[in-house]
Design an enzyme around this catalytic site. Structure first.
Site, mmCIF file in Angstrom:
data_model
loop_
_atom_site.group_PDB
_atom_site.id
_atom_site.type_symbol
_atom_site.label_atom_id
_atom_site.label_comp_id
_atom_site.label_asym_id
_atom_site.label_seq_id
_atom_site.Cartn_x
_atom_site.Cartn_y
_atom_site.Cartn_z
ATOM 1 N N ASP A 214 0.865 -1.202 0.000
ATOM 2 C CA ASP A 214 0.000 0.000 0.000
ATOM 3 C C ASP A 214 0.893 1.241 0.000
ATOM 4 O OD1 ASP A 214 0.321 -1.181 2.930
ATOM 5 O OD2 ASP A 214 0.344 1.001 3.060
ATOM 6 N N ASP A 216 0.588 3.747 2.228
ATOM 7 C CA ASP A 216 0.397 4.432 3.506
ATOM 8 C C ASP A 216 -0.538 5.623 3.301
ATOM 9 O OD1 ASP A 216 0.998 4.018 6.275
ATOM 10 O OD2 ASP A 216 2.054 5.919 6.242
HETATM 11 N N1 LIG Z 1 1.034 1.307 5.726
HETATM 12 C C1 LIG Z 1 1.462 0.446 6.654
HETATM 13 N N2 LIG Z 1 1.737 0.869 7.907
HETATM 14 C C2 LIG Z 1 2.180 -0.003 8.824
HETATM 15 N N3 LIG Z 1 2.350 -1.312 8.612
HETATM 16 C C3 LIG Z 1 2.078 -1.766 7.396
HETATM 17 N N4 LIG Z 1 2.160 -3.008 6.884
HETATM 18 C C4 LIG Z 1 1.803 -2.949 5.604
HETATM 19 N N5 LIG Z 1 1.445 -1.675 5.255
HETATM 20 C C5 LIG Z 1 1.622 -0.930 6.369
#
Ligand SMILES: Nc1ncnc2[nH]cnc12
Ligand SMILES: CSC[C@H]1O[C@H](OP(=O)(O)O)[C@H](O)[C@@H]1O
Length: 296
Positions: A214, A216
């Site tokens: 992703d 974030d």
């Molecule tokens: N955006 C994110 N923040 C924290 N841990 C994660 N693990 C996978 N994506 C994450």
């Protein structure tokens, strides 16, 4: 066991989100190994891949029961060391803090920023004080081998990246996400620390293959992170991660030459021998077997 002689590889794999089912090993055996540091996340699975010994543990336990801050990182690393692991590869889902590191790509992480608190982050303590160096927290040899293996398996792999560890379990706010970018972090997750610290204390060369799931929360106008989306990406990537581990097994040199990390404790322990706490020494029977196995 002398650390300065070549020996056989025994790769420990810590599987993260989406990888609890483990990796398919030949002659696999599930073993419940106990640790003086408490309960590990679950049994280990030990076996062989292409003639190389591998031992796997699921970081969050079977069925992803254990949240990041409640993982017993010490016990997980202690049991892997107890099984005879020589080198340790973490596999993790990570969020991207960079435009170019897109979901689906892999990152061979080489640096960490630790924003966790309250986690047990050392095997040492009162009665045996140790300060290992952590300037270069990842083993370059294993990181290069793991990155190349993932590339051979078909992944797009970034050869370096700074992983910022948050406590979670909540994902970051948009302001935090932007702040971490400004700090120079490239990717974000909740588990690499204290795992990397403890691996170094246990004299285990460690590398972390992160799988970007992703973006974030830093991108203007984009939706925030949802766990379900991460798991969907992880499931799509799990086969690639497993293939990367198989490719790693196939690419290891026949003999494991010593690593300087095999001796990380040589200059780290500063407590005078007559001030050693024998109870702590006893708990370190696996982690520091090289130093205390026969002497105390
Ligand atoms: N955006 C994110 N923040 C924290 N841990 C994660 N693990 C996978 N994506 C994450
Ligand atoms: C399921 S999303 C958040 C979760 O995924 C990562 O775990 P791991 O490093 O074990 O793959 C992240 O750090 C969080 O724990």
């Amino acid at each position: 066991m002398r650390a300065d002689k070549p020996r056989s590889w025994h790769i420990g794999v810590i599987g993260g989100s989406g990888l609890a089912a483990g990796i398919a090993l030949d002659d696999a055996q599930d073993i419940a190994v106990s640790s003086p540091f408490g309960a590990p996340s679950g049994p280990v699975t030990t076996g062989r891949l292409g003639g190389v010994r591998f031992t796997f543990i699921a970081r969050h336990g079977a069925g992803h029961r254990i949240p990041p801050a409640a993982i017993n990182y010490r016990a997980n690393i202690d049991v892997l060391k107890r099984c005879g692991v020589t080198d340790l590869l973490g596999l993790s889902a990570i969020g991207s803090l960079r435009e170019d590191m897109a979901p689906g790509s892999f990152v061979a992480v080489d640096q960490f920023i630790d924003r966790t608190s309250g986690r047990e982050n050392s095997f040492f303590g009162p009665g045996l004080v140790a300060h290992v160096g952590l300037a270069d927290p990842v083993c370059p040899r294993l990181a290069v081998l793991a990155g190349a293996a993932a590339r051979r398996a078909g992944a797009e792999v970034y050869p370096a990246g700074c992983y910022l560890t948050i406590d979670g379990p909540q994902f970051s706010t948009r302001a935090e996400s932007r702040l971490y970018r400004a700090w120079g972090a490239d990717v974000i997750g909740m588990t690499a620390m204290p795992e990397a610290r403890l691996a170094r204390e246990a004299e285990l060369p460690y590398a972390l293959l992160g799988m970007v799931t992703d973006w974030d929360a830093w991108r203007e106008g984009a939706a925030g992170v949802e766990a379900a989306d991460i798991i969907a990406v992880m499931h799509a990537n799990a086969a690639l991660a497993r293939e990367a581990v198989r490719a790693l097994a196939a690419s290891l040199p026949p003999v494991r030459e010593p690593s300087p990390i095999d001796r990380a404790l040589d200059s780290a322990i500063i407590t005078a021998p007559d001030a050693h706490d024998p109870r702590l020494i006893a708990r370190l029977d696996a982690v520091a077997a090289r130093l205390f196995g026969e002497r105390e």
